[in-house]
Design a protein around this motif. Structure first.
Motif, mmCIF file in Angstrom:
data_model
loop_
_atom_site.group_PDB
_atom_site.id
_atom_site.type_symbol
_atom_site.label_atom_id
_atom_site.label_comp_id
_atom_site.label_asym_id
_atom_site.label_seq_id
_atom_site.Cartn_x
_atom_site.Cartn_y
_atom_site.Cartn_z
ATOM 1 N N ILE A 9 0.835 -1.209 0.000
ATOM 2 C CA ILE A 9 0.000 0.000 0.000
ATOM 3 C C ILE A 9 0.867 1.255 0.000
ATOM 4 O O ILE A 9 0.588 2.215 -0.723
ATOM 5 C CB ILE A 9 -0.966 -0.008 1.205
ATOM 6 C CG1 ILE A 9 -2.016 -1.112 1.042
ATOM 7 C CG2 ILE A 9 -1.625 1.354 1.398
ATOM 8 C CD1 ILE A 9 -2.752 -1.466 2.326
ATOM 9 N N LYS A 10 1.941 1.255 0.789
ATOM 10 C CA LYS A 10 2.844 2.413 0.872
ATOM 11 C C LYS A 10 3.745 2.547 -0.351
ATOM 12 O O LYS A 10 4.475 3.535 -0.474
ATOM 13 C CB LYS A 10 3.719 2.298 2.123
ATOM 14 C CG LYS A 10 2.956 2.483 3.410
ATOM 15 C CD LYS A 10 3.885 2.317 4.599
ATOM 16 C CE LYS A 10 3.133 2.426 5.905
ATOM 17 N NZ LYS A 10 3.989 2.176 7.059
ATOM 18 N N GLY A 11 3.767 1.549 -1.234
ATOM 19 C CA GLY A 11 4.609 1.596 -2.416
ATOM 20 C C GLY A 11 6.023 1.118 -2.166
ATOM 21 O O GLY A 11 6.889 1.260 -3.026
ATOM 22 N N GLU A 12 6.294 0.539 -0.992
ATOM 23 C CA GLU A 12 7.633 0.034 -0.673
ATOM 24 C C GLU A 12 7.922 -1.284 -1.379
ATOM 25 O O GLU A 12 9.082 -1.638 -1.590
ATOM 26 C CB GLU A 12 7.771 -0.156 0.840
ATOM 27 C CG GLU A 12 7.665 1.132 1.631
ATOM 28 C CD GLU A 12 7.601 0.899 3.136
ATOM 29 O OE1 GLU A 12 7.694 -0.264 3.591
ATOM 30 O OE2 GLU A 12 7.442 1.905 3.866
ATOM 31 N N ILE A 13 6.884 -2.025 -1.701
ATOM 32 C CA ILE A 13 7.004 -3.282 -2.435
ATOM 33 C C ILE A 13 6.124 -3.136 -3.670
ATOM 34 O O ILE A 13 4.957 -2.731 -3.554
ATOM 35 C CB ILE A 13 6.540 -4.486 -1.580
ATOM 36 C CG1 ILE A 13 7.447 -4.658 -0.364
ATOM 37 C CG2 ILE A 13 6.502 -5.764 -2.411
ATOM 38 C CD1 ILE A 13 6.995 -5.738 0.599
ATOM 39 N N PRO A 14 6.650 -3.449 -4.849
ATOM 40 C CA PRO A 14 5.839 -3.286 -6.060
ATOM 41 C C PRO A 14 4.735 -4.339 -6.173
ATOM 42 O O PRO A 14 4.832 -5.427 -5.609
ATOM 43 C CB PRO A 14 6.863 -3.458 -7.189
ATOM 44 C CG PRO A 14 7.947 -4.278 -6.599
ATOM 45 C CD PRO A 14 7.998 -3.939 -5.134
ATOM 46 N N CYS A 15 3.689 -3.952 -6.883
ATOM 47 C CA CYS A 15 2.606 -4.885 -7.187
ATOM 48 C C CYS A 15 2.081 -4.548 -8.573
ATOM 49 O O CYS A 15 2.371 -3.480 -9.111
ATOM 50 C CB CYS A 15 1.478 -4.795 -6.156
ATOM 51 S SG CYS A 15 0.484 -3.284 -6.257
ATOM 52 N N ILE A 16 1.347 -5.454 -9.131
ATOM 53 C CA ILE A 16 0.677 -5.185 -10.404
ATOM 54 C C ILE A 16 -0.737 -4.739 -10.046
ATOM 55 O O ILE A 16 -1.642 -5.551 -9.869
ATOM 56 C CB ILE A 16 0.702 -6.418 -11.320
ATOM 57 C CG1 ILE A 16 2.149 -6.796 -11.621
ATOM 58 C CG2 ILE A 16 -0.068 -6.142 -12.615
ATOM 59 C CD1 ILE A 16 2.333 -8.090 -12.363
ATOM 60 N N LYS A 17 -0.869 -3.423 -9.893
ATOM 61 C CA LYS A 17 -2.120 -2.816 -9.448
ATOM 62 C C LYS A 17 -3.152 -2.888 -10.565
ATOM 63 O O LYS A 17 -2.843 -2.610 -11.727
ATOM 64 C CB LYS A 17 -1.880 -1.353 -9.069
ATOM 65 C CG LYS A 17 -3.079 -0.675 -8.472
ATOM 66 C CD LYS A 17 -2.956 0.819 -8.231
ATOM 67 C CE LYS A 17 -1.634 1.356 -7.837
ATOM 68 N NZ LYS A 17 -1.659 2.800 -7.550
ATOM 69 N N ILE A 18 -4.382 -3.260 -10.202
ATOM 70 C CA ILE A 18 -5.448 -3.268 -11.209
ATOM 71 C C ILE A 18 -6.575 -2.296 -10.868
ATOM 72 O O ILE A 18 -7.314 -1.892 -11.758
ATOM 73 C CB ILE A 18 -5.997 -4.690 -11.462
ATOM 74 C CG1 ILE A 18 -6.428 -5.379 -10.184
ATOM 75 C CG2 ILE A 18 -4.964 -5.532 -12.177
ATOM 76 C CD1 ILE A 18 -7.050 -6.737 -10.391
ATOM 77 N N ALA A 19 -6.691 -1.907 -9.616
ATOM 78 C CA ALA A 19 -7.704 -0.917 -9.227
ATOM 79 C C ALA A 19 -7.361 -0.384 -7.848
ATOM 80 O O ALA A 19 -6.710 -1.053 -7.049
ATOM 81 C CB ALA A 19 -9.093 -1.546 -9.211
ATOM 82 N N GLU A 20 -7.825 0.850 -7.596
ATOM 83 C CA GLU A 20 -7.587 1.455 -6.291
ATOM 84 C C GLU A 20 -8.711 2.423 -5.982
ATOM 85 O O GLU A 20 -9.195 3.128 -6.863
ATOM 86 C CB GLU A 20 -6.238 2.183 -6.290
ATOM 87 C CG GLU A 20 -5.847 2.722 -4.946
ATOM 88 C CD GLU A 20 -4.409 3.250 -4.907
ATOM 89 O OE1 GLU A 20 -3.922 3.517 -3.789
ATOM 90 O OE2 GLU A 20 -3.778 3.397 -5.967
ATOM 91 N N THR A 21 -9.127 2.428 -4.723
ATOM 92 C CA THR A 21 -10.085 3.414 -4.226
ATOM 93 C C THR A 21 -9.414 4.115 -3.047
ATOM 94 O O THR A 21 -8.275 3.785 -2.695
ATOM 95 C CB THR A 21 -11.398 2.748 -3.754
ATOM 96 O OG1 THR A 21 -11.134 1.985 -2.571
ATOM 97 C CG2 THR A 21 -12.007 1.864 -4.836
ATOM 98 N N ALA A 22 -10.115 5.024 -2.430
ATOM 99 C CA ALA A 22 -9.569 5.707 -1.258
ATOM 100 C C ALA A 22 -9.339 4.727 -0.109
ATOM 101 O O ALA A 22 -8.445 4.925 0.704
ATOM 102 C CB ALA A 22 -10.508 6.826 -0.811
ATOM 103 N N LYS A 23 -10.111 3.635 -0.063
ATOM 104 C CA LYS A 23 -10.042 2.701 1.068
ATOM 105 C C LYS A 23 -9.438 1.336 0.739
ATOM 106 O O LYS A 23 -9.118 0.575 1.652
ATOM 107 C CB LYS A 23 -11.449 2.478 1.636
ATOM 108 C CG LYS A 23 -12.124 3.729 2.117
ATOM 109 C CD LYS A 23 -12.207 3.743 3.604
ATOM 110 C CE LYS A 23 -12.896 4.994 4.096
ATOM 111 N NZ LYS A 23 -12.201 5.593 5.183
ATOM 112 N N SER A 24 -9.311 0.976 -0.549
ATOM 113 C CA SER A 24 -8.876 -0.375 -0.917
ATOM 114 C C SER A 24 -7.934 -0.373 -2.110
ATOM 115 O O SER A 24 -7.869 0.592 -2.866
ATOM 116 C CB SER A 24 -10.090 -1.245 -1.272
ATOM 117 O OG SER A 24 -11.002 -1.313 -0.206
ATOM 118 N N LEU A 25 -7.245 -1.499 -2.272
ATOM 119 C CA LEU A 25 -6.316 -1.695 -3.381
ATOM 120 C C LEU A 25 -6.520 -3.102 -3.924
ATOM 121 O O LEU A 25 -6.635 -4.059 -3.152
ATOM 122 C CB LEU A 25 -4.875 -1.529 -2.883
ATOM 123 C CG LEU A 25 -3.743 -1.812 -3.868
ATOM 124 C CD1 LEU A 25 -3.736 -0.793 -4.998
ATOM 125 C CD2 LEU A 25 -2.403 -1.805 -3.144
#
Length: 133
Positions: A9-25
């Motif tokens: 969530i903090k961006g310290e570890i990469p992920c393959i993000k597919i969607a994000e809201t103010a409360k969830s990832l």
């Protein structure tokens, strides 16, 4: 903090993000059981669903639904485990969205059941009802 999902969530570890809201990832699972297997996590840290605020809980299922639709899967599982004994591997709430394209890929579930009398079931239901907040 050593929580791997908090670090994602903090961006310290990469992920393959597919969607994000103010409360969830939502991001792709790195050890998928089928193509399109994704995770939806609250940005609020909580080990179990019961540890989260109602606001964080309210955001998880709608985002999981959007991810499930986006996979295009006709058949899929939405899975959320709480505690090691219940097969939770990461101590941060997460919802699996798992497409089930065939019998070979996707979630395989065994669902053992046991006999319980209607009286016991009624008593248990009353106990649970009386503890509801």
């Amino acid at each position: 903090m050593s929580c791997i999902f908090c670090r994602i969530i903090k961006g310290e570890i990469p992920c393959i993000k597919i969607a994000e809201t103010a409360k969830s990832l939502a991001f792709m699972d790195i050890a998928p059981t089928s193509k399109g297997h994704a995770l939806v996590i609250p940005k609020e840290h909580g080990e179990r669903l019961t540890d989260l605020s109602d606001e964080s809980c309210a955001d998880l299922l709608p985002l999981a639904k959007r991810v499930a639709k986006a996979t295009g899967a006709e058949n899929f599982n939405i899975l959320q485990n709480n505690g090691r004994l219940a097969h939770q591997e990461v101590g941060h709430v997460h919802v699996h969205v798992i497409p089930k394209p065939n019998t070979e890929f996707g979630l395989v579930v065994g669902w053992p059941s046991f006999s319980i009398s209607k009286e016991e079931l009624s008593e248990l239901g009353e106990q649970i009802r009386s503890r509801m907040e």
